[in-house]
Write a protein that holds these residues in place. Sequence first.
Motif, PDB file in Angstrom:
ATOM      1  N   ASP A  92      -6.416  25.132  -7.297  1.00 42.44           N
ATOM      2  CA  ASP A  92      -7.034  25.660  -6.078  1.00 42.44           C
ATOM      3  C   ASP A  92      -7.740  24.502  -5.381  1.00 42.44           C
ATOM      4  O   ASP A  92      -8.683  23.919  -5.921  1.00 42.44           O
ATOM      5  CB  ASP A  92      -8.034  26.755  -6.450  1.00 42.44           C
ATOM      6  N   LEU A  93      -7.281  24.154  -4.174  1.00 45.20           N
ATOM      7  CA  LEU A  93      -7.841  23.009  -3.475  1.00 45.20           C
ATOM      8  C   LEU A  93      -9.210  23.276  -2.862  1.00 45.20           C
ATOM      9  O   LEU A  93      -9.780  22.385  -2.231  1.00 45.20           O
ATOM     10  CB  LEU A  93      -6.876  22.512  -2.394  1.00 45.20           C
ATOM     11  N   VAL A 144     -13.616  21.325  -5.874  1.00 43.32           N
ATOM     12  CA  VAL A 144     -13.754  19.871  -5.800  1.00 43.32           C
ATOM     13  C   VAL A 144     -13.253  19.184  -7.063  1.00 43.32           C
ATOM     14  O   VAL A 144     -12.806  18.027  -7.020  1.00 43.32           O
ATOM     15  CB  VAL A 144     -15.225  19.475  -5.499  1.00 43.32           C
ATOM     16  N   GLU A 145     -13.274  19.879  -8.189  1.00 42.72           N
ATOM     17  CA  GLU A 145     -12.768  19.271  -9.421  1.00 42.72           C
ATOM     18  C   GLU A 145     -11.272  19.002  -9.330  1.00 42.72           C
ATOM     19  O   GLU A 145     -10.771  18.041  -9.923  1.00 42.72           O
ATOM     20  CB  GLU A 145     -13.096  20.160 -10.627  1.00 42.72           C
ATOM     21  N   THR A 146     -10.555  19.853  -8.623  1.00 46.15           N
ATOM     22  CA  THR A 146      -9.129  19.613  -8.397  1.00 46.15           C
ATOM     23  C   THR A 146      -8.933  18.336  -7.599  1.00 46.15           C
ATOM     24  O   THR A 146      -8.088  17.496  -7.924  1.00 46.15           O
ATOM     25  CB  THR A 146      -8.495  20.794  -7.647  1.00 46.15           C
ATOM     26  N   LEU A 147      -9.693  18.186  -6.538  1.00 46.19           N
ATOM     27  CA  LEU A 147      -9.604  16.989  -5.704  1.00 46.19           C
ATOM     28  C   LEU A 147      -9.950  15.737  -6.501  1.00 46.19           C
ATOM     29  O   LEU A 147      -9.279  14.696  -6.386  1.00 46.19           O
ATOM     30  CB  LEU A 147     -10.530  17.130  -4.499  1.00 46.19           C
ATOM     31  N   LYS A 163       0.854  -1.191   0.000  1.00 52.26           N
ATOM     32  CA  LYS A 163       0.000   0.000   0.000  1.00 52.26           C
ATOM     33  C   LYS A 163       0.889   1.240   0.000  1.00 52.26           C
ATOM     34  O   LYS A 163       1.600   1.499   0.970  1.00 52.26           O
ATOM     35  CB  LYS A 163      -0.920  -0.007   1.222  1.00 52.26           C
ATOM     36  N   VAL A 164       0.848   2.004  -1.087  1.00 55.59           N
ATOM     37  CA  VAL A 164       1.664   3.211  -1.235  1.00 55.59           C
ATOM     38  C   VAL A 164       0.837   4.404  -0.771  1.00 55.59           C
ATOM     39  O   VAL A 164      -0.232   4.693  -1.325  1.00 55.59           O
ATOM     40  CB  VAL A 164       2.110   3.389  -2.697  1.00 55.59           C
ATOM     41  N   ILE A 165       1.353   5.120   0.249  1.00 62.22           N
ATOM     42  CA  ILE A 165       0.580   6.185   0.893  1.00 62.22           C
ATOM     43  C   ILE A 165       1.410   7.477   0.922  1.00 62.22           C
ATOM     44  O   ILE A 165       2.282   7.638   1.780  1.00 62.22           O
ATOM     45  CB  ILE A 165       0.190   5.778   2.331  1.00 62.22           C
ATOM     46  N   PRO A 166       1.169   8.393   0.013  1.00 62.00           N
ATOM     47  CA  PRO A 166       1.878   9.675   0.054  1.00 62.00           C
ATOM     48  C   PRO A 166       1.230  10.643   1.055  1.00 62.00           C
ATOM     49  O   PRO A 166       0.016  10.602   1.288  1.00 62.00           O
ATOM     50  CB  PRO A 166       1.755  10.214  -1.370  1.00 62.00           C
ATOM     51  N   LEU A 167       2.055  11.524   1.613  1.00 60.51           N
ATOM     52  CA  LEU A 167       1.560  12.620   2.458  1.00 60.51           C
ATOM     53  C   LEU A 167       0.977  13.706   1.571  1.00 60.51           C
ATOM     54  O   LEU A 167       1.540  14.030   0.521  1.00 60.51           O
ATOM     55  CB  LEU A 167       2.681  13.178   3.324  1.00 60.51           C
ATOM     56  N   TYR A 168      -0.127  14.264   2.029  1.00 65.62           N
ATOM     57  CA  TYR A 168      -0.892  15.226   1.234  1.00 65.62           C
ATOM     58  C   TYR A 168      -0.965  16.547   1.975  1.00 65.62           C
ATOM     59  O   TYR A 168      -1.456  16.617   3.107  1.00 65.62           O
ATOM     60  CB  TYR A 168      -2.296  14.656   0.998  1.00 65.62           C
ATOM     61  N   LEU A 169      -0.487  17.615   1.326  1.00 72.26           N
ATOM     62  CA  LEU A 169      -0.467  18.951   1.915  1.00 72.26           C
ATOM     63  C   LEU A 169      -1.660  19.771   1.415  1.00 72.26           C
ATOM     64  O   LEU A 169      -1.806  19.977   0.207  1.00 72.26           O
ATOM     65  CB  LEU A 169       0.833  19.669   1.543  1.00 72.26           C
ATOM     66  N   PRO A 170      -2.521  20.274   2.307  1.00 71.58           N
ATOM     67  CA  PRO A 170      -3.694  21.038   1.865  1.00 71.58           C
ATOM     68  C   PRO A 170      -3.458  22.545   1.716  1.00 71.58           C
ATOM     69  O   PRO A 170      -4.417  23.307   1.638  1.00 71.58           O
ATOM     70  CB  PRO A 170      -4.695  20.765   2.994  1.00 71.58           C
ATOM     71  N   GLN A 171      -2.190  22.981   1.636  1.00 72.89           N
ATOM     72  CA  GLN A 171      -1.851  24.407   1.668  1.00 72.89           C
ATOM     73  C   GLN A 171      -1.947  25.062   0.285  1.00 72.89           C
ATOM     74  O   GLN A 171      -1.063  25.813  -0.128  1.00 72.89           O
ATOM     75  CB  GLN A 171      -0.426  24.544   2.231  1.00 72.89           C
ATOM     76  N   PHE A 172      -2.989  24.731  -0.464  1.00 73.93           N
ATOM     77  CA  PHE A 172      -3.121  25.286  -1.810  1.00 73.93           C
ATOM     78  C   PHE A 172      -4.502  25.900  -2.022  1.00 73.93           C
ATOM     79  O   PHE A 172      -5.094  25.781  -3.092  1.00 73.93           O
ATOM     80  CB  PHE A 172      -2.833  24.207  -2.861  1.00 73.93           C
ATOM     81  N   HIS A 173      -5.019  26.522  -0.986  1.00 71.67           N
ATOM     82  CA  HIS A 173      -6.227  27.325  -1.124  1.00 71.67           C
ATOM     83  C   HIS A 173      -6.167  28.431  -0.076  1.00 71.67           C
ATOM     84  O   HIS A 173      -5.510  28.293   0.953  1.00 71.67           O
ATOM     85  CB  HIS A 173      -7.497  26.483  -0.965  1.00 71.67           C
TER      86      HIS A 173
END
Length: 380
Positions: free
Chosen positions: A57-58, A61-64, A5-15
């Motif tokens: 822009d996070l 929802v389309e970005t997500l 299971k490959v699990i990257p860290l996700y940064l929400p600092q883009f909004h």
Amino acid sequence: MTDIKVIPLYLPQFHRIPENDEWWGEGFTEWVNVKGARPLFEGHYQPRVPLHDNYYDLSDVETLKWQCKIAKEYGIYGFAMYHYWFNGHLLLEKPMEMLLDHPEIDMNYCISWANHDWNDSWKATAGNVRTLIAHDFDDEEDWVNHFNYMLKFFKDPRYMKEDGMPLLIIYVPQLIDKLDKMLDLWTSMAKESGLPGIKYIYQSVTACIDKGWDRSRFAYGIQFHPGYVQYMTGKASSRWWFNFVVKYSRKVKKLLGIKRGLAVITQKEVKKVSYDSDWEKILSLKPENSTMIPSAMVDWDNTPRKQTSGWCYTGADPEKFKKYFRSLVEKTRKEYRTDKIFIFAWNEWAEGGYLEPDEKYGLGYLEAIRDVLTENNEVV
């Protein structure tokens, strides 16, 4: 054969959020640092430009949906999403809440509570580091409120679980004085809510190296690179000081009522480190114990934030990453008692760690993961 299971860290600092507008200037997101980066030596890969100028822009929802779609297509199991909770004050919560609100998005995820204080050290001058927002970990009513906020995520069918228990990562757990009491409460509340418990994971290198705190509630710890490999293979003479500062500086500042730091590291030239050398060291590391989870790193370059006071890898590219990641998958199967590999990172653009496509390498890093998993008969 167990699937990796490959699990990257996700940064929400883009909004945009009001706090960042106040602290860093109106309209600030991590893209401000990324766009402002400049090469600091010959061959320095800066600025990093997302493929097709996709400065997303996070809050959209389309970005997500796009992120989750390409992640799934290239073998990513799920995101470990950074979560910022300051005694009920949430920061950058929108992407994870948006994911919860859109059950049609097919992506696993878990919470990594980044429980360190926020300061302006990467922009401040020496002796003038300012604490922007801090935690009061002793507020026991806040423990209840925090758990109740997280519970709706824990109950999401897409939330990562093991033996029915949600995985909860805490970045620097030893900062919490009444840690065991808080975790015992959360475990009890989880059982009362119908879950069999919680599996806790510690993440930061400081949590790994500080032996003075109780790990008994934790199912796992992450050998999180590049911090872990840098520390474990660095000069022993500097280790005690690093550990002391991390463990006690926050408490000393709180005791003395100090709201500004005393120093910022300054360098005239950016520090350069060999990508190949550190990856070879990673592949020579042994798990400290049976609870350790390995990690991979795409790259590192924090000069967009710190300019010459930062450091970066030299020599990184998707082909090398593919070679080293292949070896790490083999090593994980032989030496670790886990099916997980965490990755730095999905989208840490201002620190050089991102799997998302850029103008130079396209989808190269994601293709490397897909190819390695396919070679190893993993599900992609």
